[in-house]
Scaffold this motif. Structure first.
Motif, PDB file in Angstrom:
ATOM      1  N   THR A  74      36.562 -39.990  65.093  1.00  0.00           N
ATOM      2  CA  THR A  74      36.778 -38.551  65.188  1.00  0.00           C
ATOM      3  C   THR A  74      38.195 -38.187  64.742  1.00  0.00           C
ATOM      4  N   GLY A  75      38.438 -36.894  64.590  1.00  0.00           N
ATOM      5  CA  GLY A  75      39.767 -36.433  64.216  1.00  0.00           C
ATOM      6  C   GLY A  75      40.702 -36.437  65.414  1.00  0.00           C
ATOM      7  N   GLY A  76      41.638 -35.493  65.433  1.00  0.00           N
ATOM      8  CA  GLY A  76      42.518 -35.372  66.590  1.00  0.00           C
ATOM      9  C   GLY A  76      43.753 -36.246  66.499  1.00  0.00           C
ATOM     10  N   PRO A 102      28.571 -24.552  65.329  1.00  0.00           N
ATOM     11  CA  PRO A 102      28.964 -25.956  65.158  1.00  0.00           C
ATOM     12  C   PRO A 102      30.233 -26.143  64.325  1.00  0.00           C
ATOM     13  N   PHE A 103      31.313 -25.569  64.825  1.00  0.00           N
ATOM     14  CA  PHE A 103      32.614 -25.694  64.196  1.00  0.00           C
ATOM     15  C   PHE A 103      33.644 -26.008  65.281  1.00  0.00           C
ATOM     16  N   PRO A 104      34.780 -26.599  64.915  1.00  0.00           N
ATOM     17  CA  PRO A 104      35.731 -27.077  65.927  1.00  0.00           C
ATOM     18  C   PRO A 104      36.153 -26.034  66.953  1.00  0.00           C
ATOM     19  N   PRO A 106      34.788 -23.011  68.026  1.00  0.00           N
ATOM     20  CA  PRO A 106      33.776 -22.621  69.013  1.00  0.00           C
ATOM     21  C   PRO A 106      33.417 -23.747  69.990  1.00  0.00           C
ATOM     22  N   ILE A 107      33.368 -24.977  69.514  1.00  0.00           N
ATOM     23  CA  ILE A 107      33.081 -26.098  70.411  1.00  0.00           C
ATOM     24  C   ILE A 107      34.214 -26.259  71.422  1.00  0.00           C
ATOM     25  N   MET A 108      35.461 -26.119  70.968  1.00  0.00           N
ATOM     26  CA  MET A 108      36.601 -26.189  71.886  1.00  0.00           C
ATOM     27  C   MET A 108      36.507 -25.100  72.939  1.00  0.00           C
ATOM     28  N   SER A 109      36.169 -23.885  72.526  1.00  0.00           N
ATOM     29  CA  SER A 109      36.070 -22.766  73.472  1.00  0.00           C
ATOM     30  C   SER A 109      34.973 -23.012  74.496  1.00  0.00           C
ATOM     31  N   SER A 145      33.723 -34.796  66.194  1.00  0.00           N
ATOM     32  CA  SER A 145      33.081 -35.121  64.920  1.00  0.00           C
ATOM     33  C   SER A 145      31.802 -34.293  64.855  1.00  0.00           C
ATOM     34  N   ILE A 146      31.556 -33.671  63.713  1.00  0.00           N
ATOM     35  CA  ILE A 146      30.420 -32.767  63.557  1.00  0.00           C
ATOM     36  C   ILE A 146      29.562 -33.248  62.386  1.00  0.00           C
ATOM     37  N   THR A 147      28.285 -33.494  62.657  1.00  0.00           N
ATOM     38  CA  THR A 147      27.352 -33.909  61.608  1.00  0.00           C
ATOM     39  C   THR A 147      26.401 -32.747  61.311  1.00  0.00           C
TER      40      THR A 147
END
Length: 249
Positions: A74-76, A102-104, A106-109, A145-147
């Motif tokens: 994953t990133g970060g 499915p984007f960084p 919105p998932i974080m929120s 990580s988003i697939t």
């Protein structure tokens, strides 16, 4: 009806094996998963997929003290983890959390809302940029990580940490704005000052149960395909750590 989420609870599971498990779950299964690992046996440095050793790690000290360095899938950012770290991983099908784009961000929120319930009445919890903080001090670092059809969001929580281990990490050139110029020990805090370890884990499961139908799974039979799988996550070699040392001298 709430979507099913399979819960795997671990204690002292090695972080490299955990990351291999997560990557395999993400890419070879169709289930929603929550993995909670209460600590990893010995200190290790975990870098994001695009992290650069010379910018993030005191390589000479790491080699001298035999601290493994792992590049995850994953990133970060870069963290050092040990027995004082609690790991929580959420692997979800996009269709099962259809209200989350499915984007960084919105998932974080979404994750921030989940943990807001965990820490309600405990402390001044906030999602600051990509971090979980009490006030202005970080205690949780996140990566994703988003697939095409699925995503993973995992967090390393600092329930406790060894101050000396922070010296293996350099101050990153790209840091959150709220960090200002604080060093590692002024920037982070210990969760153990706010709530017991077991209470945090139980509160986390309760918050997940508000969103999913949770079923506990034994790691020995997690229903994951056993076919060969090439992991992106790997342990960096001594040579990969030595080269940056040569450049720095």
């Amino acid at each position: 009806m709430a979507p099913l989420m399979k819960l795997v609870r671990l204690r002292g599971f090695p972080i490299l094996q955990q990351l291999h498990l997560e990557e395999r779950m993400l890419r070879t299964t169709s289930a929603n998963w929550c993995i909670i690992n209460d600590g990893t046996p010995s200190p290790a440095i975990v870098m994001g997929l695009s992290g650069k050793v010379p910018e993030l790690v005191e390589a000479k000290s790491v080699l001298r003290d035999h601290i493994p360095v792992i590049r995850r899938f994953t990133g970060g950012g870069t963290v050092i983890v040990d027995q004082g770290t609690i790991f929580v991983t959420l692997i979800c099908n996009k269709d099962d959390v259809s209200d989350v784009q499915p984007f960084p961000r919105p998932i974080m929120s979404w994750s921030g809302q989940l943990y807001d319930e965990v820490f309600k009445g405990i402390a001044d919890f906030h999602l600051r940029e990509n971090d979980y903080v009490f006030g202005d001090r970080k205690f949780g670092g996140n990566a994703q990580s988003i697939t095409k059809h699925r995503w993973v969001h995992h967090t390393s929580f600092l329930w406790d940490y060894e101050v000396k281990n922070m010296s293996y990490l350099k101050l990153p050139t790209k840091a959150p704005e709220y960090r200002l110029t604080r060093d590692h020990t002024d920037f982070v805090c210990r969760m153990k000052e706010y709530l017991p370890r077991s209470e945090f884990i139980e509160r986390t499961i309760k918050s997940i149960e508000a969103r999913f139908s949770v079923k506990s799974i034994n790691l020995e039979s997690p229903d994951i395909p056993s076919s060969e799988f090439v992991h992106t996550t790997r342990l960096l070699t001594e040579q990969e750590l030595l080269d940056p040392c040569t450049i720095q001298t």
